[in-house]
Scaffold this active site. Structure first.
Site, short mmCIF file in Angstrom:
data_model
loop_
_atom_site.label_atom_id
_atom_site.label_comp_id
_atom_site.label_asym_id
_atom_site.label_seq_id
_atom_site.Cartn_x
_atom_site.Cartn_y
_atom_site.Cartn_z
N ARG A 113 -2.76 -6.92 3.20
CA ARG A 113 -3.99 -6.92 4.39
C ARG A 113 -5.06 -6.03 3.85
NH1 ARG A 113 -0.69 -2.37 8.15
NH2 ARG A 113 -0.26 -0.87 6.79
N ASN B 71 -8.46 -0.85 11.44
CA ASN B 71 -7.27 -0.08 11.44
C ASN B 71 -7.14 0.75 10.25
OD1 ASN B 71 -4.45 0.36 12.88
ND2 ASN B 71 -3.57 -0.41 10.97
N GLU B 72 -6.94 2.15 10.39
CA GLU B 72 -6.63 2.97 9.10
C GLU B 72 -7.35 2.56 8.11
OE1 GLU B 72 -2.45 3.18 7.93
OE2 GLU B 72 -2.06 4.74 9.43
N CYS C 233 -16.47 -3.02 -7.30
CA CYS C 233 -17.26 -4.43 -7.55
C CYS C 233 -18.43 -4.14 -7.84
CB CYS C 233 -16.84 -5.20 -6.27
SG CYS C 233 -17.68 -5.00 -4.77
N GLU D 251 -0.30 6.30 16.26
CA GLU D 251 0.90 5.74 15.60
C GLU D 251 1.57 6.92 15.06
OE1 GLU D 251 0.57 2.97 12.35
OE2 GLU D 251 -1.29 2.20 13.23
N GLU E 57 7.24 -5.38 6.96
CA GLU E 57 7.71 -4.06 7.87
C GLU E 57 8.89 -4.41 8.83
OE1 GLU E 57 3.53 -1.59 8.06
OE2 GLU E 57 3.65 -3.28 9.61
N LYS E 58 9.66 -5.52 8.59
CA LYS E 58 11.06 -5.80 9.30
C LYS E 58 12.07 -4.76 9.30
CE LYS E 58 12.53 -8.79 5.72
NZ LYS E 58 11.26 -8.61 4.93
N PHE E 59 11.88 -3.83 8.30
CA PHE E 59 12.63 -2.80 8.48
C PHE E 59 12.25 -1.34 8.83
CE2 PHE E 59 14.88 -5.49 5.39
CZ PHE E 59 15.92 -5.90 6.03
N HIS E 60 10.80 -1.43 9.49
CA HIS E 60 10.33 -0.45 10.16
C HIS E 60 10.77 -0.19 11.61
CE1 HIS E 60 7.30 2.27 11.67
NE2 HIS E 60 6.67 2.17 10.52
C1 GLA Z 1 0.19 2.28 9.64
C2 GLA Z 1 -0.54 1.06 9.83
C3 GLA Z 1 0.58 0.19 10.75
C4 GLA Z 1 1.77 0.07 10.13
C5 GLA Z 1 2.29 1.41 9.95
C6 GLA Z 1 3.92 1.38 9.39
O1 GLA Z 1 0.18 3.25 10.32
O2 GLA Z 1 -1.55 1.43 10.80
O3 GLA Z 1 0.01 -1.14 10.91
O4 GLA Z 1 1.69 -0.45 8.88
O5 GLA Z 1 1.42 2.37 9.13
O6 GLA Z 1 4.24 2.91 9.18
#
Ligand code: GLA
Length: 666
Positions: free
Chosen positions: A108, A146-147, A157, A304, A352-355
């Site tokens: 991503r 996002n972030e 580049c 988050e 992220e299945k184990f998050h």
């Molecule tokens: C970040 C991202 C989320 C997710 C979390 C997992 O905060 O913004 O999409 O990946 O981490 O901890």
């Protein structure tokens, strides 16, 4: 954003699940007290499966179901992960590392912040999203990207190089000014033409430090440019809908948040303390105080956090019972008016299945879901907390440009890192129960009794003048070593360190004497007490300041190490070494008392955080036990714990392990 209560929720990724799960989601959200979800963050490939072909039908259903269930949407611009078709057709949008490696799609954030092709495609999508959902009853807030800067802190580049040159032309106007700013007489680096300038890619040895510093500034601005390209579309189509973007915590330094915040309506943060670290709440407290201070104490959002374990450290501990609740209340205590998680329902597949998630793989019959449901009920019961404000007598100064400068290569000691310096100064204040803001050094400091400068390596004359004026008018200031060393172009101030602060501190540093790895030096205080100095020592010549402590042993034996200087109506302390934790606590207690900065409650038991949120008629004292034993906290006046027995006033509160109390106070 309407903060008429503490909002509660999570990132919601409905595209991971078949439609019948969406109904269960909304039902469980209501049960868990969820009021707000960040939705659509990674939906680009689903809503635009082919260039210019949009399929919002499924997303309409999600939005409608949320609205019907009384859940608001923090609606994403959906641009955080461009679909494979975009990088397939335009591989030039993919970011490049300093060593020339072009990153591949398949994860991503695979876009160069300067890429115009990316911005054009993103803006086209945002236009669609904003037009379609403007006026939708679920829409409460925009979530842009996002972030930013999380994975791609900078891109090297050719398009970024051209953008960097444009940015430099804006900053310096002509090439001679750039040559002066970058000290290019050194190592034969003189530029004759803008076209010769590149990002600081991997070079035979240290790249030019001023070039590196400007590239940090540029890279933050390039991501900001990418954000603004989306923000402008939203402002045009939905001028009345507030917007935010979620900052990654203080774990990295890619973005100068001060330059972003004026473009957001509400500031939001993601926070992932490590459950294995018993002091991680101190580090997050620093970040919360910083985020709250960015908009002068306005409500901020914890956008988050993990309900339990994350998946991205090498070893990932779940949060033990009580820790998620305690961490959530900590954010509220420090001014958050929204508590959201990543994510609503734990993914079946993908990275992220184990998050952890609010609804774990095991479903609602799990400790995780039961805990988030009961926290949701607790937060819902206290809407009057929202909009109340934290007040602080102490400010710790933080500046991204100085952070970037401090951590450049080829310095006296690589051991001196900004966050370590911050924590060494912040932790003793935190442990003493003294509330702190974390603010930019150029802002008006006159409301603070004490200002702490853990490190400001880079300091413009205006900041030095601000500090001088603050102390002259009666403020108390504490400055630690290697501050006021260079100007905005990373050029050393001449005439004895720290030249811009010499009169204020009443001293001159003749030479830095950093300690060897894990080395220590003795510190002997005038009252006979001792501490170990770490990281650093230096040769100080007093010019009016009095020595509070001397170095003991070693080459600097008997020379001043820590000083105090009266300047105008105020006092300036200086630390030429970093005392160990106990020494720092003793010193900070003394400095704070001298300044009249008091703890929220005297005699707080170890591990208990106390903080007040002030309202118009009613204020709230938060007591948070970060320890694992039971503690008793005497209250200044008899009051009721609103979380347990609202009707019964008590004169002390007993907090169990990781316990929380919220007390109404005058
Ligand atoms: C970040 C991202 C989320 C997710 C979390 C997992 O905060 O913004 O999409 O990946 O981490 O901890």
């Amino acid at each position: 954003m309407d903060f008429d209560r503490i909002h509660y929720g999570a990132d919601y990724n409905p595209e991971h699940w078949p439609e019948d799960v969406w109904d269960e989601d909304v039902k469980l959200m209501a049960e868990a007290g969820v009021t707000l979800v960040s939705v659509g963050i990674f939906s680009w490939a689903q809503v635009e499966p082919r260039p210019g072909e949009f399929d919002f039908g499924w997303f309409d259903q999600v939005m409608d179901k949320l609205a019907a269930g009384g859940v608001s949407a923090c609606l994403s611009t959906m641009t955080a992960s461009p679909p494979p078709w975009l990088s397939h057709r335009h591989p030039e949008i993919l970011p490049v590392r300093a060593d020339g490696t072009r990153l591949s799609p398949g994860a991503r954030q695979q876009f160069c912040p300067s890429s115009l092709v990316f911005r054009e495609h993103a803006a086209r999508l945002v236009e669609q999203v904003a037009t379609r959902y403007a006026g939708h009853p679920a829409l409460a807030l925009w979530h842009v990207g996002n972030e930013y800067g999380c994975h791609i802190r900078a891109c090297y580049c050719d398009e970024s190089a051209a953008d960097f040159r444009r940015w430099l032309k804006d900053r310096y106007g002509d090439i001679d000014a750039l040559n002066r700013a970058w000290t290019t007489t050194f190592w034969s680096q003189r530029y004759d033409d803008w076209a010769e300038i590149l990002p600081p890619r991997v070079a035979p040895t240290f790249p030019n430090p001023a070039q590196q510093l400007d590239f940090h500034r540029f890279s933050s601005d390039a991501s900001l440019g990418s954000f603004l390209a989306e923000q402008e579309v939203l402002r045009r189509i939905t001028p009345d809908v507030p917007l935010t973007t979620n900052f990654v915590g203080l774990v990295q330094k890619a973005l100068d948040w001060n330059r972003w915040v004026p473009h957001e309506d509400v500031v939001s943060l993601d926070s992932y303390p490590d459950p294995y670290d018993p002091r991680s709440h101190v580090e997050v407290a620093l970040a919360y105080d910083l985020v709250r201070s960015l908009k002068d104490g306005q409500s901020w959002m914890l956008l988050e956090q993990a309900p339990s374990a994350v998946n991205w450290r090498n070893r990932n501990s779940p949060k033990p019972p009580g820790a998620m609740r305690l961490g959530s209340w900590q954010a509220v205590a420090q001014g958050a008016d929204a508590i959201l998680f990543f994510q609503w329902r734990q993914s079946r597949g993908g990275a992220e299945k184990f998050h952890s998630a609010m609804v774990p793989h095991g479903g609602p019959e799990t400790r995780g879901y039961r805990d988030v449901r009961s926290l949701g009920q607790e937060l819902a019961a206290l809407p009057r907390l929202a909009g109340t404000r934290v007040r602080a007598d102490v400010a710790l100064l933080h500046d991204w440009e100085s952070w970037w400068g401090l951590e450049l290569d080829s310095h006296p000691s690589g051991d001196l890192q900004q966050l370590d310096a911050h924590l060494a100064h912040y932790a003793p204040l935190f442990d003493a129960g003294i509330t702190c803001d974390v603010v930019h050094p150029a802002r008006d400091l006159s409301s603070y009794k004490l200002v702490v400068v853990p490190n400001l390596y880079l300091m413009g004359e205006a900041v030095a003048a601000n500090l001088r004026a603050y102390v002259a008018a009666g403020g108390h200031l504490l400055v630690s070593f290697f501050s006021g060393i260079v100007d905005a172009c990373d050029r050393a101030y001449l005439g004895g360190y720290p030249a811009p602060l010499r009169d204020l501190l009443g001293l001159r540093i003749d030479e830095f004497w950093p300690l060897p790895e894990d080395g220590e030096t003795g510190l002997r205080f005038a009252d006979g007490s001792q501490a170990a100095g770490t990281i650093w020592s230096e040769w100080i010549e007093l010019e009016g300041a009095e020595a509070v402590a001397d170095f003991e042993g070693g080459e600097l034996d008997g020379r001043a190490a820590i000083t105090r200087h009266t300047f105008g109506k105020g006092v300036a302390w200086y630390l030429g070494s970093r005392p160990d934790a106990a020494g720092m606590r003793a010193l900070m207690d003394r400095v704070a008392a001298d300044a009249g900065a008091r703890p929220v409650l005297p005699g707080l038991p170890d591990g208990v955080q106390a903080i007040v949120r002030h309202g118009d008629g009613e204020s709230f004292l938060f007591l948070l036990n970060h320890g694992t034993g039971e503690v008793t906290v005497p209250l200044p006046a008899s009051a009721a714990d609103l979380l347990t027995a609202p009707a019964t006033p008590v004169d002390h509160i007993t907090l169990g392990p990781r316990g929380v109390a919220v007390v109404s106070v005058d």
